[in-house]
Design a protein around this motif. Structure first.
Motif, mmCIF file in Angstrom:
data_model
loop_
_atom_site.group_PDB
_atom_site.id
_atom_site.type_symbol
_atom_site.label_atom_id
_atom_site.label_comp_id
_atom_site.label_asym_id
_atom_site.label_seq_id
_atom_site.Cartn_x
_atom_site.Cartn_y
_atom_site.Cartn_z
ATOM 1 N N ILE A 208 1.360 -2.876 -7.145
ATOM 2 C CA ILE A 208 0.960 -1.750 -6.297
ATOM 3 C C ILE A 208 -0.561 -1.681 -6.241
ATOM 4 C CG2 ILE A 208 1.005 0.760 -6.062
ATOM 5 C CD1 ILE A 208 3.732 0.695 -7.531
ATOM 6 N N ALA A 209 -1.094 -1.621 -5.054
ATOM 7 C CA ALA A 209 -2.539 -1.534 -4.879
ATOM 8 C C ALA A 209 -3.023 -0.108 -5.147
ATOM 9 C CB ALA A 209 -2.916 -1.942 -3.459
ATOM 10 N N SER A 210 -4.284 0.015 -5.528
ATOM 11 C CA SER A 210 -4.843 1.343 -5.806
ATOM 12 C C SER A 210 -4.747 2.260 -4.598
ATOM 13 C CB SER A 210 -6.308 1.218 -6.241
ATOM 14 O OG SER A 210 -6.401 0.551 -7.486
ATOM 15 N N ALA A 211 -4.892 1.697 -3.402
ATOM 16 C CA ALA A 211 -4.810 2.503 -2.181
ATOM 17 C C ALA A 211 -3.429 3.099 -1.986
ATOM 18 C CB ALA A 211 -5.172 1.647 -0.977
ATOM 19 N N GLU A 212 -2.418 2.552 -2.678
ATOM 20 C CA GLU A 212 -1.041 3.018 -2.540
ATOM 21 C C GLU A 212 -0.648 4.012 -3.631
ATOM 22 O OE1 GLU A 212 1.044 -0.925 -0.578
ATOM 23 O OE2 GLU A 212 0.533 -0.978 -2.716
ATOM 24 N N VAL A 213 -1.634 4.444 -4.433
ATOM 25 C CA VAL A 213 -1.393 5.382 -5.533
ATOM 26 C C VAL A 213 -1.929 6.764 -5.174
ATOM 27 C CG1 VAL A 213 -1.819 5.911 -7.966
ATOM 28 C CG2 VAL A 213 -1.541 3.528 -7.235
ATOM 29 N N ALA A 214 -1.087 7.782 -5.341
ATOM 30 C CA ALA A 214 -1.508 9.184 -5.169
ATOM 31 C C ALA A 214 -1.382 9.881 -6.516
ATOM 32 C CB ALA A 214 -0.652 9.891 -4.134
ATOM 33 N N ALA A 215 -2.446 10.518 -6.972
ATOM 34 C CA ALA A 215 -2.461 11.141 -8.296
ATOM 35 C C ALA A 215 -2.818 12.624 -8.190
ATOM 36 C CB ALA A 215 -3.454 10.438 -9.209
ATOM 37 N N PHE A 216 -2.180 13.421 -9.074
ATOM 38 C CA PHE A 216 -2.399 14.865 -9.123
ATOM 39 C C PHE A 216 -2.727 15.277 -10.561
ATOM 40 C CE2 PHE A 216 0.375 14.020 -5.594
ATOM 41 C CZ PHE A 216 0.022 14.921 -4.596
ATOM 42 N N GLY A 217 -3.722 16.139 -10.736
ATOM 43 C CA GLY A 217 -4.057 16.596 -12.081
ATOM 44 C C GLY A 217 -4.866 17.879 -12.065
ATOM 45 N N GLU A 224 -9.787 10.380 -15.489
ATOM 46 C CA GLU A 224 -9.760 8.928 -15.299
ATOM 47 C C GLU A 224 -8.608 8.520 -14.391
ATOM 48 O OE1 GLU A 224 -9.737 6.915 -19.009
ATOM 49 O OE2 GLU A 224 -11.782 7.506 -19.548
ATOM 50 N N MET A 225 -7.473 9.180 -14.541
ATOM 51 C CA MET A 225 -6.314 8.895 -13.700
ATOM 52 C C MET A 225 -6.634 9.192 -12.235
ATOM 53 S SD MET A 225 -2.513 10.612 -14.018
ATOM 54 C CE MET A 225 -3.021 12.244 -13.417
ATOM 55 N N LEU A 226 -7.309 10.295 -11.976
ATOM 56 C CA LEU A 226 -7.696 10.646 -10.621
ATOM 57 C C LEU A 226 -8.705 9.639 -10.055
ATOM 58 C CD1 LEU A 226 -8.108 14.519 -11.048
ATOM 59 C CD2 LEU A 226 -6.237 13.341 -9.892
ATOM 60 N N GLN A 227 -9.567 9.150 -10.911
ATOM 61 C CA GLN A 227 -10.612 8.227 -10.445
ATOM 62 C C GLN A 227 -10.068 6.862 -10.051
ATOM 63 O OE1 GLN A 227 -13.183 8.572 -13.904
ATOM 64 N NE2 GLN A 227 -14.649 9.841 -12.784
ATOM 65 N N VAL A 228 -8.968 6.423 -10.659
ATOM 66 C CA VAL A 228 -8.431 5.091 -10.344
ATOM 67 C C VAL A 228 -7.433 5.121 -9.199
ATOM 68 C CG1 VAL A 228 -8.786 4.281 -12.705
ATOM 69 C CG2 VAL A 228 -6.562 5.230 -12.064
ATOM 70 N N ALA A 229 -7.015 6.310 -8.766
ATOM 71 C CA ALA A 229 -6.027 6.420 -7.689
ATOM 72 C C ALA A 229 -6.709 6.337 -6.328
ATOM 73 C CB ALA A 229 -5.263 7.728 -7.805
ATOM 74 N N GLY A 230 -6.027 5.687 -5.396
ATOM 75 C CA GLY A 230 -6.562 5.598 -4.044
ATOM 76 C C GLY A 230 -6.590 6.937 -3.345
ATOM 77 N N GLN A 231 -5.641 7.811 -3.696
ATOM 78 C CA GLN A 231 -5.588 9.170 -3.158
ATOM 79 C C GLN A 231 -5.501 10.130 -4.343
ATOM 80 O OE1 GLN A 231 -2.788 9.617 0.251
ATOM 81 N NE2 GLN A 231 -2.322 7.454 -0.111
ATOM 82 N N SER A 232 -6.498 10.942 -4.544
ATOM 83 C CA SER A 232 -6.535 11.809 -5.721
ATOM 84 C C SER A 232 -6.626 13.270 -5.310
ATOM 85 C CB SER A 232 -7.710 11.451 -6.624
ATOM 86 O OG SER A 232 -8.937 11.545 -5.928
ATOM 87 N N TYR A 233 -5.830 14.103 -6.007
ATOM 88 C CA TYR A 233 -5.757 15.533 -5.707
ATOM 89 C C TYR A 233 -5.936 16.343 -6.991
ATOM 90 C CZ TYR A 233 -3.710 14.144 -1.234
ATOM 91 O OH TYR A 233 -3.494 13.583 0.001
ATOM 92 N N ALA A 234 -6.938 17.190 -7.001
ATOM 93 C CA ALA A 234 -7.064 18.184 -8.061
ATOM 94 C C ALA A 234 -6.280 19.416 -7.623
ATOM 95 C CB ALA A 234 -8.522 18.552 -8.298
ATOM 96 N N MET A 235 -5.669 20.086 -8.572
ATOM 97 C CA MET A 235 -4.917 21.283 -8.237
ATOM 98 C C MET A 235 -5.851 22.426 -7.855
ATOM 99 S SD MET A 235 -1.918 20.184 -8.466
ATOM 100 C CE MET A 235 -1.075 21.747 -8.133
ATOM 101 N N GLN A 236 -5.364 23.301 -7.026
ATOM 102 C CA GLN A 236 -6.123 24.476 -6.638
ATOM 103 C C GLN A 236 -6.550 25.281 -7.858
ATOM 104 O OE1 GLN A 236 -8.345 26.499 -4.665
ATOM 105 N NE2 GLN A 236 -6.963 25.480 -3.212
ATOM 106 N N ASN A 237 -5.724 25.249 -8.916
ATOM 107 C CA ASN A 237 -6.012 25.998 -10.139
ATOM 108 C C ASN A 237 -6.855 25.222 -11.146
ATOM 109 O OD1 ASN A 237 -3.000 24.956 -10.022
ATOM 110 N ND2 ASN A 237 -3.669 24.679 -12.158
ATOM 111 N N ALA A 238 -7.269 24.016 -10.805
ATOM 112 C CA ALA A 238 -8.067 23.193 -11.716
ATOM 113 C C ALA A 238 -9.496 23.723 -11.820
ATOM 114 C CB ALA A 238 -8.090 21.752 -11.244
#
Length: 276
Positions: A208-217, A224-238
């Motif tokens: 799986i390519a990085s561009a195909e990864v979506a991460a939430f935290g 670090e998990m958000l930084q390596v994902a092609g699509q990264s989402y921080a929660m509204q409550n973060a």
């Protein structure tokens, strides 16, 4: 197209009551399976605890990344084991018994596959609270534990736990690594273990390519998990420092199923583009 979704649990996929809409999540798992995509819950909690939280969900594309990446399970089989060596555990316990500054006033829990261990003589109320998150938590002489240990959790009496992360990492110099897991807890794991390393392992296993990864935290140990994902989402409550490293922020917080709502939108867009 998304091929791998990775999401933190507490404060991200789960609300404050540690719940998620199972029916809604099951539909998303089915839709991800239709495009041969995987869904990985990625947490500092034990595998057993994660299974209990998500029961009765079952899906062939559901992956459990437990103990901050020290254990990875797929279809009830462990596909990665990042347990500490006996020497690493002995080194930590020696430092703890010597009361090095970074470990003074720390409440210690050793996490294994089926059991967790803490010091004898722990206050009953503290033991009861910790038992909500650690399976089969048993007071014992920690030097006598022989079961493989996946991670060491530290909570501090007074002060902010995050303040000790740098001191711990300096002391262990890469042999062990401390992660701020939020909620006043530090997790100490093997030097090559982290949520980001777990994502890399899953990417390699299924090509799986990085561009195909979506991460939430929502926490420091998700950065670090958000930084390596092609699509990264921080929660509204973060907190702001987590939002600063993510590409986007969810419209809804964890109390209003922000992860599920975002995925529903992403998959709807993906389906529409395929139809065109």
């Amino acid at each position: 197209m998304i091929k791998l979704v990775v999401t933190d649990m507490n404060g991200t996929l789960l609300n404050a009551a540690q719940q998620v809409d199972h029916t809604r999540l099951a539909r998303l798992l089915q839709r991800l399976a239709q495009q041969q995509a995987y869904f990985a819950v990625c947490s500092g909690n034990q595998y057993r605890h994660l299974r209990e939280v998500l029961a009765p969900l079952t899906a062939d594309n559901l992956i459990y990344v437990a103990e901050n990446g020290a254990s990875i399970y797929w279809q009830d089989q462990q596909i990665f084991d990042g347990a500490l060596t006996q020497q690493q555990l002995a080194d930590f316990l020696a430092a703890y018994q010597a009361q090095v500054p970074a470990l003074q006033h720390a409440y210690v829990i050793l996490t294994g596959n089926e059991r967790s261990y803490t010091n004898q003589g722990v206050a009953p109320d503290l033991l009861a609270q910790a038992s909500k998150f650690y399976a089969n938590l048993q007071p014992t002489d920690l030097t006598q534990v022989t079961e493989p240990i996946k991670k060491i959790s530290l909570a501090y009496h007074g002060g902010v736990a995050a303040e000790h992360v740098t001191a711990l990492n300096d002391y262990f110099a890469g042999k062990l690594v401390a992660h701020d897991s939020g909620y006043g807890v530090i997790d100490v794991v093997r030097g090559d273990v982290s949520k980001a390393a777990a994502v890399a392992f899953l990417q390699q296993r299924w090509q799986i390519a990085s561009a195909e990864v979506a991460a939430f935290g929502d926490g420091a140990n998700d950065i670090e998990m958000l930084q390596v994902a092609g699509q990264s989402y921080a929660m509204q409550n973060a907190p702001d420092f987590v939002k600063a490293v993510a590409q986007q922020v969810t419209e809804l917080d964890a109390e209003h199923a922000g992860v599920l709502a975002t995925l529903e939108q992403l998959l709807a867009v993906s389906k529409k583009s395929q139809e065109q």
